[in-house]
Structure formats: structure tokens, C-alpha cells
Scaffold this active site. Structure first.
Site, PDB file in Angstrom:
ATOM      1  CE  LYS A 282      -4.062  -2.234   0.742  1.00 54.98           C
ATOM      2  NZ  LYS A 282      -3.589  -3.574   1.035  1.00 54.98           N
TER       3      LYS A 282
HETATM    4  C1  LIG Z   1      -4.511  -4.951   0.747  1.00 55.72           C
HETATM    5  C2  LIG Z   1      -3.750  -6.067   0.862  1.00 55.72           C
HETATM    6  C3  LIG Z   1      -4.175  -7.075   0.063  1.00 55.72           C
HETATM    7  C4  LIG Z   1      -5.152  -7.044  -0.908  1.00 55.72           C
HETATM    8  O1  LIG Z   1      -4.955  -6.211  -1.951  1.00 55.72           O
HETATM    9  P1  LIG Z   1      -6.151  -5.683  -2.881  1.00 55.72           P
HETATM   10  O2  LIG Z   1      -5.684  -4.581  -3.795  1.00 55.72           O
HETATM   11  O3  LIG Z   1      -7.358  -5.068  -1.778  1.00 55.72           O
HETATM   12  O4  LIG Z   1      -6.675  -6.841  -3.459  1.00 55.72           O
HETATM   13  C5  LIG Z   1      -3.361  -8.178   0.184  1.00 55.72           C
HETATM   14  N1  LIG Z   1      -2.413  -8.435   1.043  1.00 55.72           N
HETATM   15  C6  LIG Z   1      -1.954  -7.380   1.700  1.00 55.72           C
HETATM   16  C7  LIG Z   1      -0.817  -7.596   2.719  1.00 55.72           C
HETATM   17  C8  LIG Z   1      -2.620  -6.142   1.621  1.00 55.72           C
HETATM   18  O5  LIG Z   1      -2.104  -5.242   2.536  1.00 55.72           O
END
Ligand SMILES: *Cc1c(COP(=O)(O)O)cnc(C)c1O
Length: 468
Positions: free
Chosen positions: A112
Site C-alpha cells: 500500500k
Molecule cells: C491490501 C492487501 C491485500 C489485498 O489487496 P487488494 O488490492 O485489496 O486486492 C493483500 N495483501 C496485503 C498484505 C494487503 O495489504
């Protein structure tokens, strides 16, 4: 570049307005009016660009003249300066044709950060030009929260309210949100699931009076700018392995389908992506969709990969928009019946089209632990449970071994110490800059799963971080 809503009934906006708007006013999500496309030659000359330079090259096609090239360069350079690896998003090799892209070298140790560090700075840039302020509301199943808070903390023109499901995120994830000492940061533990949190945020956006009064904005992946910034690492990895002269595959552990949609967008921009593999945990709405062409709701179960404990993948609507040949009215109808009936069937033709590119696998907790253990034994590297789902799905679904498959490393294993201990019998230390996380004081408010209550809280607490 202009942006249109997936439901066809919201104003067409430029990049800066889309950045601030989050969700479209008709309840849809914004997408570029057309996909910018690079030629093979244009992609070839991107080889060897540093991560921030590549980011500028890719994002400028979406930003247009909303942010000047000079300012965009400054924003991108600052966004990735603090990342703790010179390659920003390095690749590791797991087997002859399986690669692992480490996306956890940012400040909060999950992928993120790659988009959020840019988003916070882009907000600041546009708001200071306008002399405006915003209230960011977000829902998190774990990592969006800390990454969003880290990106918005202490920014004068922003208040951020982050909703997470009470007692359903890991302790490290919770502490990363609740120990940030900044007056403009408000962390709310909602008595409900992540889907409840996401519904609450959507409801706040759909309350137009509240939305305008508070100048709501979003850091969730409903915000187009997040998807845009995530496209960069798909190019970065593919270029390192020989694209555009060799195709690649990606395997993406998926919850809200944001990251996966960014991979799809990279392909639309001309990157030769031969297959997109989606890994889910037992909250498998996406896997069931790719197996059947039916999108059908189910109740959320807790797993050792909490950031993927989602049964309503909000970004999937963006893919559906293309599948419905960008007919917003038709998609609005389909989404309405999905809301009331809990299912949506796209029909055989659309399903076959989507299966030409996508494959999906459901990986349960036992298999996730087995994959973590396997990678640890074979390579000595510890991977987190979310990443393990992508790796396991890649092993099962890759169509052949001639084309490299890149599985996404979604989070640092230290964020999920219990799962790591159970799977590998060892632990992965937090990076030194976070070593005192367990000693820091926590601050959060437990709230009922109730829209009125939460809106009142936001009204009462916004603006307190500002000096004026
Ligand atoms: C946010 C997240 C996901 C899922 O990602 P999306 O874009 O919502 O499909 C998977 N793994 C981790 C560690 C995340 O932080």
C-alpha cells in the site's frame, strides 16, 4: 486525460478532481476515458529507469496537465526516497521461472505504501494550490489504514478517519495505526467486519450533504490515483525480466481487486502480460467468479491473511465496466441487482473473454502455511501469509514454465508474527525503525456499526488538527 464513472451518471472530471473525489457521485468508480497506450519501442526505452523516473513516465499519461512534469517528478522522488531498498521494488527468484516482487520496503511494510506515499503528497500539492482542505475517510482490513495514516499524518489540509474491524486485524497492523501521534489522525474500531467498514465509508460518500459539508475524500483503492501509482511496479518488474521483448505473468493475492486491477491496467497500456493469476483465501468471491462467471456474495470468514478477508471486491466493478463494453447504464443495473439479490451473472461470452487472461485459485490456511514453510525451506526467505497465497496460486495456475511468473510480495512477514511462527517455526524481526512498536501508546475509539454515530464522530472531530 478525462475520467468517467463506471455507472455513467457522474460528472466527467480531470485528474485533480478525481484525486480529491474518491467515489463518483453516482456510486461508481472513476476510470480514464481511454487507456493510454505505449508502443513496444516506448516501453523498451523505459528499461533501466529508476523507480521514481519510471513512475513519472507512467503516471504523467494519467495526470495530464493537472500537475506539471516538474512537480510530478518532485512528488515521485520524495515519495520513494524513504524506501529501504535502492531498487524500491526488488525481485527475488524462487524457482526457474517463478519470481517474487518485494513490495514491503516502504514505511508501513506493505505494498500500500507504494501508492499511498504518492497519494498523500499529491493531495497536499493540489489542496495547497486551491487553498482547500479535505476529510479523508477510509476502511481498512489492516494495511490500508497504516499506509493511509502514514501518508496523511500532520498534513495541515487533511483530517483522516480510519475505520477498521474491531479485533479483526493483527496486533502489528493495529499498533501501526493506533500509535501514530498526530492530531489529524482518528482511528475508529468498528464493531463489525471489514465489509461493514467498507459499507459505512460508501454510505458516507453517498450522503451528499455530509459529503459536501466535510469535503470527503478517499485513500481506499476506490481512489483512482492509488491504482495509477500501483501500475508502476508491474512495469518495473516486467522490464527487469526482459519486457517488452518477453511476456510475463503476474500472480496477485487479492481482496479488493485493486492491485489486480492495476496489473490489468498495465496490460491495457501495452505491457505484454500473458496471464493474470488471482490468489484468494477462503473468502473466495473472485475465485468463484473466474470459475463460473457468477459473482455471488458469501459471509466473511477469518483467516491468517486478514487483509484479504473480503467478500465484496469493490474494484471488481472497474473490470466489469470494461467487460460490459463501458456501458455505464447497463453496469449500474447489474450492480443494483447484485446489491439486492447478492449475485450477478455476466453471461457466457463475457466470462470466456475474461478467462482468456485471468485464472484464479482459492488457497486455504493450511495450504498458505505449507507454502510459507516451503519457501522458507527452499530459499531461506520468510514470506507473509498474503504473499504465500500469491506464490501458491502461481505454482498451481501458471500455464507453462517458459514465461516468467512474478508473484507479488504484499507485506513484510514481521507484520504477521503468529502466522510466521505457526508455519515456519521461527520469527521475522521488525525492521529497526519499528522495533519499539510494542512499547508505544495506543489511541483508538471503539464505535458501533452505525452510520449516524460515526458521522457524528467525524463532524465533531474534523478540523482539530488544523492551526487556523
Ligand atoms: C491490501 C492487501 C491485500 C489485498 O489487496 P487488494 O488490492 O485489496 O486486492 C493483500 N495483501 C496485503 C498484505 C494487503 O495489504
Amino acid at each position: 486525460m478525462r475520467y468517467i464513472s463506471t455507472r455513467g451518471d457522474a460528472p466527467v472530471l480531470g485528474f485533480d478532481d478525481v484525486l480529491l473525489a474518491g467515489l463518483a457521485r453516482d456510486g461508481g468508480l472513476y476510470l480514464p476515458e481511454t487507456w493510454p497506450r505505449f508502443t513496444t519501442e516506448e516501453i523498451r526505452v523505459m528499461r533501466g529507469l529508476s523507480y521514481p523516473k519510471l513512475a513519472v513516465r507512467i503516471m504523467s499519461t494519467y495526470v495530464g496537465d493537472a500537475i506539471s512534469e516538474g512537480d510530478l517528478t518532485k512528488l515521485a522522488t520524495e515519495s520513494y526516497r524513504e524506501f529501504e531498498h535502492p531498487a524500491v521494488a526488488p525481485l527475488k527468484q524462487l524457482d526457474t521461472s517463478l519470481w517474487f516482487m518485494e513490495l514491503f520496503h516502504g514505511p508501513t511494510l506493505a505494498f500500500k505504501d507504494y501508492a499511498m506515499q504518492f497519494l498523500g503528497r499529491a493531495f497536499d500539492h493540489v489542496l495547497s494550490k486551491r487553498g482547500a482542505r479535505i476529510t479523508v475517510v477510509g476502511a481498512t482490513s489492516g494495511d490500508t489504514g497504516s499506509a493511509g495514516i502514514e501518508a496523511c499524518r500532520d498534513r495541515e489540509a487533511i483530517d483522516i478517519f480510519m475505520l477498521y474491524p474491531h479485533e479483526r486485524v493483527s496486533e502489528v497492523q493495529r499498533r501501526q495505526m493506533t500509535t501514530v501521534d498526530a492530531a489529524n489522525v482518528h482511528t475508529l474500531a468498528v464493531e463489525g467486519t471489514f465489509d461493514d467498514c467498507q459499507d459505512l465509508v460508501k454510505a458516507m460518500f453517498n450522503d451528499m450533504t455530509f459529503r459536501d459539508e466535510m469535503q470527503l475524500s478517499a485513500v481506499n483503492s476506490i481512489n483512482w490515483a492509488r491504482i495509477m501509482a500501483q501500475i508502476v511496479y508491474y512495469f518495473h518488474a516486467a522490464l527487469a525480466l526482459g519486457a517488452p521483448d518477453t511476456p510475463v505473468r503476474f500472480s496477485v493475492p487479492s481482496g479488493n481487486f485493486g492491485n489486480a486491477f492495476a496489473a490489468y491496467a498495465a496490460r491495457e497500456m501495452g505491457l505484454p502480460v500473458d496471464q493474470l493469476i488471482i490468489g484468494t483465501n477462503v473468502n473466495d468471491i473472485l475465485t468463484r467468479f473466474f470459475d463460473s462467471g457468477d459473482l455471488a456474495m458469501a459471509t466473511v470468514q477469518r483467516t491468517i491473511s486478514p487483509s484479504m478477508d473480503i467478500q465484496l471486491s469493490s474494484n471488481f466493478e472497474r473490470l466489469l465496466f470494461d467487460l460490459y463494453d463501458r456501458d455505464g447504464a447497463a453496469l449500474a443495473d447489474a450492480m443494483k441487482s447484485f446489491r439486492t439479490e447478492g449475485r450477478l451473472s455476466v453471461g457466457d461470452k463475457r466470462w470466456k473473454r475474461v478467462c482468456a487472461l485471468f485464472s484464479a485459485r482459492r488457497i486455504d490456511d493450511d495450504r498458505t502455511r505449507a507454502e510459507m514453510d516451503r519457501v522458507y525451506r527452499e530459499t531461506g526467505d520468510i514470506i507473509d501469509p498474503h504473499s504465500a497465497i500469491g506464490v501458491a496460486a502461481a505454482r498451481d495456475a501458471r500455464r507453462d514454465l517458459h514465461i516468467p511468473t512474478i508473484a507479488l510480495g504484499a507485506a513484510h512477514p514481521a507484520k504477521f508474527p503468529d502466522a510466521v511462527e505457526a508455519a515456519c517455526g521461527t520469527f521475522s524481526p521488525l525492521p529497526s525503525r519499528m522495533a519499539d512498536l510494542y512499547d508505544r501508546t495506543e489511541k483508538f475509539t471503539v464505535v458501533p456499526n452505525n452510520l449516524g454515530h460515526i458521522q457524528a464522530f467525524v463532524r465533531a472531530n474534523a478540523g482539530q488538527g488544523s492551526i487556523t
